[in-house]
Design a protein around this motif. Structure first.
Motif, short mmCIF file in Angstrom:
data_model
loop_
_atom_site.label_atom_id
_atom_site.label_comp_id
_atom_site.label_asym_id
_atom_site.label_seq_id
_atom_site.Cartn_x
_atom_site.Cartn_y
_atom_site.Cartn_z
N SER A 197 -16.64 0.12 8.86
CA SER A 197 -15.64 0.02 7.79
C SER A 197 -14.76 -1.20 7.99
N ASN A 198 -14.09 -1.60 6.90
CA ASN A 198 -13.14 -2.70 6.96
C ASN A 198 -11.73 -2.28 6.57
N ARG A 199 -11.63 -1.20 5.77
CA ARG A 199 -10.33 -0.77 5.26
C ARG A 199 -10.18 0.74 5.43
N PRO A 200 -10.10 1.23 6.67
CA PRO A 200 -10.00 2.68 6.88
C PRO A 200 -8.58 3.20 6.66
N LEU A 218 -5.32 6.00 17.36
CA LEU A 218 -6.61 5.78 16.70
C LEU A 218 -6.46 4.78 15.56
N ALA A 219 -5.39 4.90 14.80
CA ALA A 219 -5.17 3.97 13.69
C ALA A 219 -5.05 2.53 14.20
N GLU A 220 -4.36 2.38 15.32
CA GLU A 220 -4.15 1.03 15.86
C GLU A 220 -5.46 0.41 16.32
N VAL A 221 -6.28 1.18 17.03
CA VAL A 221 -7.52 0.60 17.55
C VAL A 221 -8.55 0.41 16.44
N PHE A 241 2.73 0.79 9.28
CA PHE A 241 1.54 0.92 8.44
C PHE A 241 1.39 2.33 7.89
N TYR A 242 2.52 3.03 7.71
CA TYR A 242 2.54 4.37 7.14
C TYR A 242 2.78 4.27 5.64
N LEU A 243 1.84 4.78 4.84
CA LEU A 243 1.91 4.71 3.39
C LEU A 243 2.68 5.87 2.78
N ARG A 330 -9.74 -4.03 16.17
CA ARG A 330 -9.63 -5.01 15.09
C ARG A 330 -8.39 -4.77 14.26
N VAL A 331 -8.05 -5.77 13.46
CA VAL A 331 -6.90 -5.68 12.56
C VAL A 331 -7.21 -4.76 11.40
N GLY A 332 -8.39 -4.91 10.80
CA GLY A 332 -8.79 -4.05 9.70
C GLY A 332 -7.83 -4.09 8.53
N TYR A 333 -7.31 -2.91 8.17
CA TYR A 333 -6.39 -2.79 7.05
C TYR A 333 -4.94 -3.08 7.44
#
Length: 548
Positions: A197-200, A218-221, A241-243, A330-333
């Motif tokens: 994935s790229n945008r989890p 987990l979100a960070e990694v 990064f909390y929506l 990775r940076v990802g989203y």
């Protein structure tokens, strides 16, 4: 020792310390025995109120609450609150007296077990020889299945003598938490999906509460953004990064960002129509993973691509460990652009709107934003149901995942006031706040006496549009039958003062100054704000009624 004393002793041994109820002849003795054993008893004015108090306490408190009820009518009065708790997954115990088996013509005789089972609760009936073991089994059922459990106390049995030697302990109760470790193959496959994935996006629900650190890691990694269902709001409060909320209460930013994701991982969220906006938040190429301790949860409300049976914290930790063992990060989203967008438009308070207040009625958004800046930051917010619902739920900040009691699983109007009382007992160091509509406030008005009697410094916000607003906007404002759901204005400030509240009528922001004075003062009385609000369909209402 009599059986009712053994029942109370067993519950105290299991760690029960909070009891709500209405006392009648059938439950008088067992209630006194619980108090004598060290439990705190709160007398409600209606059994329905007692059930909602216990439900709220069970959601944001640290122990399993008990409701104590009279046989027959005491239980029927409580059934709506029990239904809400059952549909919300709240563990609590219902002690209800029951007529003796020989009293076949008693006016109190009903099929109590069938009644509670019909709304999703479980039921046990004690016997004289095994009462303590029966109670312990009921407790274990409530905790492991996360549902309300009725303990029927037949009058002839509860007053009989017992020689049962079984003794329950806090340790035996404390070890009952449902913690399921995921299997290695599932963790490996979940890690594969993350790598592709790229945008989890990670969405945490009620089952994710308590797993905040593991989910953040987990979100960070993995490069994932974070969101919660409404019931878990606040779990990731200080994360850049909390929506915030996923679903009908999503900000425009959250909605489009989740919809644009290519992988959604749910931890302890039902992924129902509310959290997923009837599926609109799932993009056409989005992979959906559902992690839950309930083997029936994955796919229950909507199709998912992969289900994982496992505790949220354990699964998140194991997945993060697997990714790191692969050298993956990775940076990802989690880009700087997204972080800046969340900072500037990630809260409803930051979303521009046209103020519709006219001096006679205040815009509910303006009202709630102003109150959010005035009320203590350490707060616990309870909400009732209605057109106003989104404003206290989404516009009032809360300190953490134990700061919002969102009693909406049964979508019943009138549960909010009692829920606020239960929340106040569960979180005694926080300012209790209730958001309710005029319909819900009138349905629950009897518990205003309880608030005053119990000395709770509750702030009640009545969003008063003189109507069942959700129905008005659902059926259409030109419907000839609107007289069925619109009403003359009610002076809630006068009603509240009659019960012993301080009260203020609010028609514009300037009318809120007495609220500030109350907050700066002794708070020796609860406060009710009768907010005469502009009537218009709230932004989430269209989404809510899509399922109807």
């Amino acid at each position: 020792m009599r059986v009712f004393e053994k029942v109370a002793e067993t519950l105290i041994g299991l760690g029960v310390r909070q009891v709500f109820g209405v006392v009648g002849s059938g439950n008088y003795d067992v209630t006194k025995a619980l108090i004598a054993g060290g439990a705190t008893y709160v007398a409600a004015r209606h059994e329905g109120g007692a059930a909602s108090m216990a439900d709220a306490f069970g959601r944001v408190g640290s122990s399993v609450p008990v409701i104590s009820l009279h046989q027959g009518c005491g239980l029927t009065n409580a059934i709506t609150g029990i239904a809400e708790a059952a549909k919300s997954g709240t563990p609590m115990l219902i002690l209800a007296a029951e007529v003796a088996s020989s009293a076949i013509h008693s006016n109190f005789r009903i099929e109590q077990s069938h009644l509670v089972e019909s709304v999703g609760a479980a039921s046990f009936r004690i016997s004289g020889e095994t009462a303590a073991r029966d109670v312990a089994l009921a407790y274990r059922t409530a905790v492991t299945r996360r549902i309300p459990v009725l303990i029927n106390l037949p009058l002839d049995i509860q007053n009989s003598e017992t020689t049962e030697e079984y003794a329950a302990s806090v340790a035996s109760g404390a070890s009952l938490s449902t913690v399921a470790a995921p299997v290695a193959e599932d963790i490996s496959h979940l890690a594969d999906l993350i790598e592709r994935s790229n945008r989890p996006v990670i969405i945490a629900g009620r089952g994710g509460r308590g797993a905040g650190p593991q989910l953040r890691d987990l979100a960070e990694v993995s490069g994932a953004l974070l969101a919660t269902s409404a019931v878990a709001r606040g779990l990731f409060n200080d994360d850049p990064f909390y929506l915030d909320i996923s679903g009908g209460f999503s900000t425009p930013l959250a909605a489009r960002t989740i919809q644009d994701s290519d992988l959604i991982i749910s931890f302890g969220s039902a992924l129902n129509m509310w959290t997923m906006r009837h599926g609109e938040l799932i993009g056409p190429a989005t992979t959906v993973v559902q992690v839950d301790v309930d083997p029936l949860a994955p796919g229950k409300h909507r199709p998912v691509d992969f289900g994982v049976l496992g505790d949220a914290g354990l699964t998140a930790a194991a997945t993060a460990s697997e990714l790191r063992s692969r050298g993956f990060s990775r940076v990802g989203y989690r880009t700087e652009e997204i972080a800046q967008a969340i900072k500037s438009e990630g809260r409803w308070q930051d979303v521009p709107y046209e103020d519709l207040g006219d001096g006679e009625r205040i815009d509910p958004r303006t009202l709630t934003i102003a109150l959010d800046g005035m009320l203590d930051k350490e707060r616990v917010v309870a909400v009732d149901s209605g057109n106003f619902l989104g404003y206290p739920s989404a516009f009032l900040d809360i300190p953490d995942e134990n700061g919002l009691v969102f009693s909406q699983a049964f979508q019943c109007v009138g549960l909010g006031l009692a829920s606020a009382i239960g929340a106040a007992y569960a979180q005694p160091d926080r300012l209790p706040v209730l958001g309710t509509g005029d319909g819900g406030a009138l349905m629950a008005a009897a518990e205003m006496e309880s608030v005053v009697r119990l000395g709770i410094p509750l702030v009640v916000i009545v969003y008063n549009d003189s109507a069942y607003g959700a129905e008005v906007h659902h059926f259409g404002e030109d419907d000839d039958a609107l007289g069925l759901i619109t009403f003359p204005d009610t002076d809630f400030a006068a009603i509240a003062r009659g019960y012993g509240f301080a009260a203020q009528t609010v028609r514009n922001p300037e009318d809120l100054e007495p609220v500030r004075q109350w907050l700066d003062g002794s708070r020796d009385k609860p406060l009710l704000i009768d907010a005469k609000t502009v009537s218009f369909a709230s932004w989430w209402l269209e989404e809510a009624f899509k399922g109807h």
